[in-house]
Enzyme design. Structure first.
Site, PDB file in Angstrom:
ATOM      1  N   ASP A 168    -111.580 -30.711  -1.469  1.00  0.00           N
ATOM      2  CA  ASP A 168    -111.274 -29.815  -0.344  1.00  0.00           C
ATOM      3  C   ASP A 168    -109.913 -30.192   0.241  1.00  0.00           C
ATOM      4  OD1 ASP A 168    -111.744 -27.655   1.337  1.00  0.00           O
ATOM      5  OD2 ASP A 168    -112.988 -28.767   2.741  1.00  0.00           O
TER       6      ASP A 168
ATOM      7  N   HIS B 161    -112.292 -21.811   9.183  1.00  0.00           N
ATOM      8  CA  HIS B 161    -111.873 -20.482   8.751  1.00  0.00           C
ATOM      9  C   HIS B 161    -111.663 -19.554   9.949  1.00  0.00           C
ATOM     10  CE1 HIS B 161    -112.907 -20.625   4.258  1.00  0.00           C
ATOM     11  NE2 HIS B 161    -113.137 -21.841   4.723  1.00  0.00           N
TER      12      HIS B 161
END
Length: 383
Positions: free
Chosen positions: A273, A142
């Site tokens: 994911d 991220h």
């Protein structure tokens, strides 16, 4: 006209059963019946050819697929293309997942999912917002420039009512008690993830309504002898759910085995994911201006940081059987029945029984997907 799926091995709540037809009317399962039943004789028949009929897989963490990254294209069309890519692997329900981004992108993603649900785009169950209220210390791939503490406007946006479910992954140490209460009271499913919280902070968050843990073991404080961390709190708590990425890379199979044995039954769910390479011929995609490449089932940056996965749900189920040693029926429940319960959809999804939505996976002996059905309609066939 009633549809009867016949000549299959059906996963019911009582285990695998043969010799029954599954009856479907208007997208809903109306019952299981013997071939001699008048309803079966009068129905349009679909021969399963001795294959296994499973409840459709539900994936709570889908960043992309079919060459599409949801962050880059927060649109209804992108959601449809992602769903089509994953349907090839048995996913009949999914949450398009937005990783940490600006408020404007979050709003566009939420609006797109709301519209996709309203239009009946196959498989869309809601949205998963993974961040941006997470910990820089456990950022993973991220972008920390997107991280922030949730304010009143953020809470109002995330908690806005719509036709699907809203799942929010946050770091509990970066959200005060009032924020957690407000989110939960407004129907948001809150998960702990990308967090540097200690055990006590995590336990407190669970008491405030945190419902689960995003990709257990990854991007969270580990279990150790004197500090159980987030992992210890997750495994010790009987009421919460844990997502597992069973690709053999994110978590060692031995760690998966230990965790599954430690956690209360029916509380472990499989997630992918998944990133754009799933269902695409292109192994590359761009994230934060950096090219990510999928090699041997692993999505990594140039420096080796894991960047989501190239995993699909059918492979996750197969890995859970072959690498972890879970039975076929339990692995399928981890992909279908338990995620439905986690999302609060267990009265309509995740079971092959009367009254449930006719979402199915038709699987070969090796658990490869032969057909996928959503709402009583065949949306994929490998034939």
């Amino acid at each position: 006209m009633t549809l009867a799926l016949v000549n299959g091995r059906v996963l019911t709540d009582n285990g695998f059963q043969s010799g029954f037809a599954v009856l479907v009317d208007d997208g809903t399962i109306t019952g299981l019946a013997l071939p001699s039943d008048p309803r079966v004789r009068a129905a349009e028949k679909h021969d399963l050819g001795g294959r296994t009929l499973l409840p459709g897989f539900i994936d709570c963490q889908v960043n992309g697929g079919g060459g599409v990254l949801f962050n880059d294209e927060p649109t209804v069309d992108a959601i449809r293309r992602i769903g089509e890519a994953h349907a090839k692997f048995g996913t009949t329900g999914f949450l398009p997942t937005l990783i940490s981004d600006d408020a404007t992108v979050m709003a566009k993603a939420i609006d797109a999912v709301n519209e996709a649900v309203a239009q009946g785009v196959p498989g869309v169950l809601g949205i998963h917002l993974e961040g941006p209220f997470i910990a820089p210390e456990r950022k993973g791939v991220h972008d920390p420039k997107k991280f922030r503490i949730a304010n009143a406007d953020d809470i109002a946006m995330v908690a806005r009512r719509h036709g699907g479910v809203t799942l929010l992954t946050l770091a509990p140490e970066r959200a005060d008690d009032a924020v957690l209460r407000q989110l939960v009271e407004n129907g948001v499913i809150v998960c702990a993830g990308h967090t540097a919280a200690d055990y006590d902070t995590t336990v407190k968050a669970l008491k405030l309504g945190v419902r689960g843990f995003t990709h257990l073991f990854n991007a969270m404080t580990p279990f150790t002898s004197r500090e159980p961390g987030v992992v210890g709190a997750a495994l010790d708590d009987e009421g919460s759910w844990c997502g597992l990425i069973a690709d053999g890379h994110h978590v060692h199979p031995a760690s998966l085995r230990v965790a599954i044995k430690a956690k209360a039954r029916a509380k472990m769910i499989l997630v992918t994911d998944a990133m754009p390479p799933v269902g695409s011929d292109d192994p590359n995609f761009v994230l934060k201006g950096e090219t990510i490449t999928a090699r041997d089932g692993v999505c990594q940056t140039a420096d080796g940081t894991l960047a989501g996965s190239a995993l699909d749900m059918a492979t996750a189920v197969r890995n859970t059987v072959e690498m972890v040693g879970v039975s076929h029926d339990e692995a399928a429940r981890m992909a279908a029945t338990y995620p439905a319960a986690f999302l609060g959809l267990d009265r309509t999804h995740g079971h092959i029984a009367a009254g449930y939505r006719a979402d199915f996976v038709v699987a070969d002996e090796d658990f490869s997907v032969a057909e996928t059905w959503i709402g009583g309609k065949k949306v994929y066939s490998k034939a």
